[in-house]
Design an enzyme around this catalytic site. Sequence first.
Site: not given
Ligand code: PEP
Ligand code: MG
Length: 574
Positions: A458-459, A337, A194, A301, A469, A435, A506
């Site tokens: 991402n997740d 979200r 993040h 977010r 991450r 995710e 996203c």
């Molecule tokens: C993701 O996980 O791809 C996502 C968009 O949410 P975040 O990065 O806030 O976990």
């Molecule tokens: Mg996520």
Amino acid sequence: MSFTIHGIGVSGGIAIGRAHLLTHTQLEVQHYDIAEGELAQETARFDKAIQAVRNELAALSDHIPDNAPPEFEGFLNLHLMILNDNTLSEVPKEVITTQRCNAEWALTQQAEELLTQFDRIEDEYLRERKTDVMQVVERVLKALTGQPRAIPAPLHPEEDSILVAHDLSPADVILFKQHHFASFVTDLGGATSHTAILARSLNIPSIVALHHARHLIREGELLIVDGSTGVIIVSPDTNVLSEFRLRQEQWQLEREKLKRLKTTRAATLDGTRIELHANIELPEDVVQAKENAAAGIGLFRSEFLFLNRDLLPTEDEQFESYRRVAVEMDGLPVTVRTLDLGADKPLNGAQRYSPNPALGLRAIRLCLAEPQMFHHQLRAILRASHYGKIRILVPMLSTVQELNQTLHLIKEAKRSLDQNDIAYDREIQVGGMIEIPAAALALGSFVRRLDFLSIGTNDLIQYTLAIDRTDDAVAHLYDPLHPAVLYLVASIIKGAQKAGKPVAVCGEMAGEVKLTRVLLGFGLRQFSMHPAHLLTVKQQVLRSDLQEVTHLAGRMLKTEEPEKLQGLLERMNA
Ligand code: PEP
Ligand code: MG
């Protein structure tokens, strides 16, 4: 002597400036001498600050908000214990007297020592309490200086300074929005942490996962940060410097040119419409989303409203934030979200111990465990839906039971608004983030119950490849082109289309221009990304031949060989 350090570039462009070092993130204070005759006064000032924090914690304990998590009281008691320990409440006074220094400096010296000892503790639970010690120290510093936490001022103007930190939390990076540093670089973090995502939102060249930059770079040293390649050049010679100044100008020119695409409709060469939405963290980010002609907010977010504060935002405060975004987007979709707190975004003052935070009580799991807090957020979102086109997006779904429970709580929130005669959008859409691989593989049961899907790559990558991450040690393993990842992303898109439900990506993949055609080829028609990437991705969309990319993406799904995948990607982007 000039040398280079390599990390992971998370936000492109070139910055040239002087290094400004941050030590233990927030624990930056001034150091000055205290005259012999004023030492007693200085220790008294310290005692007064300790007493003020004691009172503050006691007051918080007496007025625990209804919606505070049950652990809140436990954490307050723990903080009181830490505060009352001699190490923090007594020893700094000896330091003041022996070193004849100011109270803030004495306290942070003591804290630094204590934190180093924590690093050596084997017991993970105790080691994790380091954060609590830091929070207590910050409270005392705040009481001493009367100032809220702040990033210390650099020697050179902010615009010419590059912040070099060992680590920055997402909450720290949010504080950056008030500053104008040329760039920041950190030792820790991965490309989709993040902290890195927020770096992109600041729109300045940034690098993470440098491992030892904080130790190798000295205050005031001249640095070139190349955010596209992830390289820092320390003390460059004049030739290198002029070469990079030139590249910096070219980069800025390219960005200027991209602005011309603002009013161009996003469509592929054959005219197929592609929706490009923006990801935002705070209501004020809407300005940048609009500047880059976002067709909506694909990911708000909302948890960032909850960071850098001691108490949770009230329902009214949340409502105002969501309403503001809805109104400013003027009828375009705004996807809020629900809270994705936990893991690297803990709630101040209410952190729980979790042996493995990314797999712990995070996002929807935390919300379901805190129904009061969730109820207030749902009411706030629903109330705001009366003022624009708001959609609800649920993060981190892994089981259908979680989804059913969430849908039930949304109904409850609607019912409570009905009872109070408060207007909301009765047709509000509810979507789910896909995710977690489990949800991707058992998609049918989710997609049936939802109005739309959004793929959090991402997740999805974190959990599919088992790479944290936030951990710089495994950051190099992050690979959106891993066949397992490609397979999952393509099958979610296909699954959603089969069910006739809209689907977006996203995660950061959506804003990586070299992957735009892969996603188009998989059938994706809706992307949501950081506003800074919208025009670059639009340019790529405008130049894409859908038939050709669909063919090449299909071939990508048939191979598991990394070199062949790379070759196909290059062909696609040629
Ligand atoms: C993701 O996980 O791809 C996502 C968009 O949410 P975040 O990065 O806030 O976990
Ligand atoms: Mg996520």
